[in-house]
Scaffold this active site. Structure first.
Site, PDB file in Angstrom:
ATOM      1  N   CYS A  36      14.452  20.039  57.062  1.00 35.26           N
ATOM      2  CA  CYS A  36      15.655  20.309  56.507  1.00 35.26           C
ATOM      3  C   CYS A  36      16.474  19.187  57.110  1.00 35.26           C
ATOM      4  O   CYS A  36      16.386  18.742  58.071  1.00 35.26           O
ATOM      5  CB  CYS A  36      15.916  21.876  57.133  1.00 35.26           C
ATOM      6  SG  CYS A  36      17.818  21.979  56.781  1.00 35.26           S
ATOM      7  N   CYS A  74      19.193  20.906  59.397  1.00 36.61           N
ATOM      8  CA  CYS A  74      18.954  21.304  60.893  1.00 36.61           C
ATOM      9  C   CYS A  74      17.717  20.427  61.360  1.00 36.61           C
ATOM     10  O   CYS A  74      17.415  20.727  62.746  1.00 36.61           O
ATOM     11  CB  CYS A  74      18.835  22.813  61.248  1.00 36.61           C
ATOM     12  SG  CYS A  74      17.539  23.482  60.416  1.00 36.61           S
ATOM     13  N   CYS A  86      16.728  27.090  53.971  1.00 41.23           N
ATOM     14  CA  CYS A  86      15.996  26.748  55.276  1.00 41.23           C
ATOM     15  C   CYS A  86      16.173  28.088  56.156  1.00 41.23           C
ATOM     16  O   CYS A  86      17.393  28.918  56.248  1.00 41.23           O
ATOM     17  CB  CYS A  86      16.810  25.721  56.018  1.00 41.23           C
ATOM     18  SG  CYS A  86      16.418  25.567  57.537  1.00 41.23           S
ATOM     19  N   CYS A 125      19.065  27.454  59.285  1.00 40.23           N
ATOM     20  CA  CYS A 125      20.348  27.077  59.152  1.00 40.23           C
ATOM     21  C   CYS A 125      20.921  27.568  57.716  1.00 40.23           C
ATOM     22  O   CYS A 125      22.153  27.491  57.681  1.00 40.23           O
ATOM     23  CB  CYS A 125      20.598  25.545  59.380  1.00 40.23           C
ATOM     24  SG  CYS A 125      20.348  24.774  57.868  1.00 40.23           S
ATOM     25  N   CYS A 136      10.670  24.156  44.073  1.00 32.96           N
ATOM     26  CA  CYS A 136      11.332  22.831  43.255  1.00 32.96           C
ATOM     27  C   CYS A 136      12.563  22.678  44.315  1.00 32.96           C
ATOM     28  O   CYS A 136      13.553  23.318  44.238  1.00 32.96           O
ATOM     29  CB  CYS A 136      11.932  23.379  41.995  1.00 32.96           C
ATOM     30  SG  CYS A 136      12.697  21.969  40.938  1.00 32.96           S
TER      31      CYS A 136
HETATM   32 ZN   LIG Z   1      18.132  23.910  57.909  1.00 39.10          ZN
END
Ligand SMILES: [Zn+2]
Length: 142
Positions: free
Chosen positions: A58, A61, A106, A109, A129
Site C-alpha cells: 500500500c 501505509c 487497504c 488504512c 484492477c
Molecule cells: Zn494502507
C-alpha cells in the site's frame, strides 16, 4: 454516527490520519486516488510493466497487499492481480457512476486501491484492477 453513501456504517482502520496528514505524506495523485477514490488514467503507471518477483504494498501505509506472483497482464492498462495476500484488503459495494462494482481498499488504512471484477484468470477467476499509484513495489532481495 457517520454513514457512507451506501448506508453501511463507516469502517474503522488501524491506521488513521487526517486529510491534512495524508496530503502531507502522499503525492497529489496518490492522495486523489487513495483518499478521494480517484482513478488514474489507464496505461500511466510504471507498475504495469513491473514483472520482477516481489511484493506490492500500500502506498499509503506500507502494508504488503499483493505478491508479484499473482500479477498478470489484463490488457486494461491498470496493474491487475488474481488474488490479494490474505487479509490485506477489504471490499465494499460501490454504486457510484450508475454501476454496482466492488471497491477494494487497504484493510489497514482504508486507502482506495481499485475494484475487483469476476472476469479474472484461474485459479480465482477474479481480476483485482488496481491503481498503480496506490501501490509501492518492493523487489525481492537477491
Ligand atoms: Zn494502507
Amino acid at each position: 454516527m457517520l454513514f457512507k453513501r451506501d448506508d453501511t456504517p463507516a469502517e474503522t482502520f488501524p491506521v488513521t490520519k487526517s486529510d491534512a496528514e495524508w496530503r502531507a505524506s502522499l503525492s497529489p495523485e496518490a492522495f486523489r486516488v487513495l483518499r478521494q477514490h480517484g482513478t488514474e488514467r489507464p496505461g500511466t503507471s510504471p507498475l504495469n510493466a513491473e514483472k520482477r518477483p516481489g511484493t506490492f504494498a500500500c502506498a499509503g501505509c506500507g502494508t504488503a497487499l499483493f505478491d508479484a506472483a499473482a500479477k498478470y497482464e489484463s490488457g486494461t492498462g491498470w496493474p491487475s492481480f488474481f488474488a490479494p495476500l490474505e487479509g490485506a484488503v477489504a471490499e465494499k459495494t460501490d454504486r457510484s457512476f450508475f454501476m454496482t462494482r466492488t471497491e477494494v481498499h487497504c484493510a489497514r488504512c482504508g486507502g482506495h486501491l481499485g475494484h475487483v471484477f469476476p472476469d479474472g484468470p484461474a485459479p480465482t477467476g477474479l481480476r483485482y484492477c488496481m491503481n498503480g499509484v496506490s501501490l509501492a513495489f518492493r523487489p525481492k532481495d537477491g
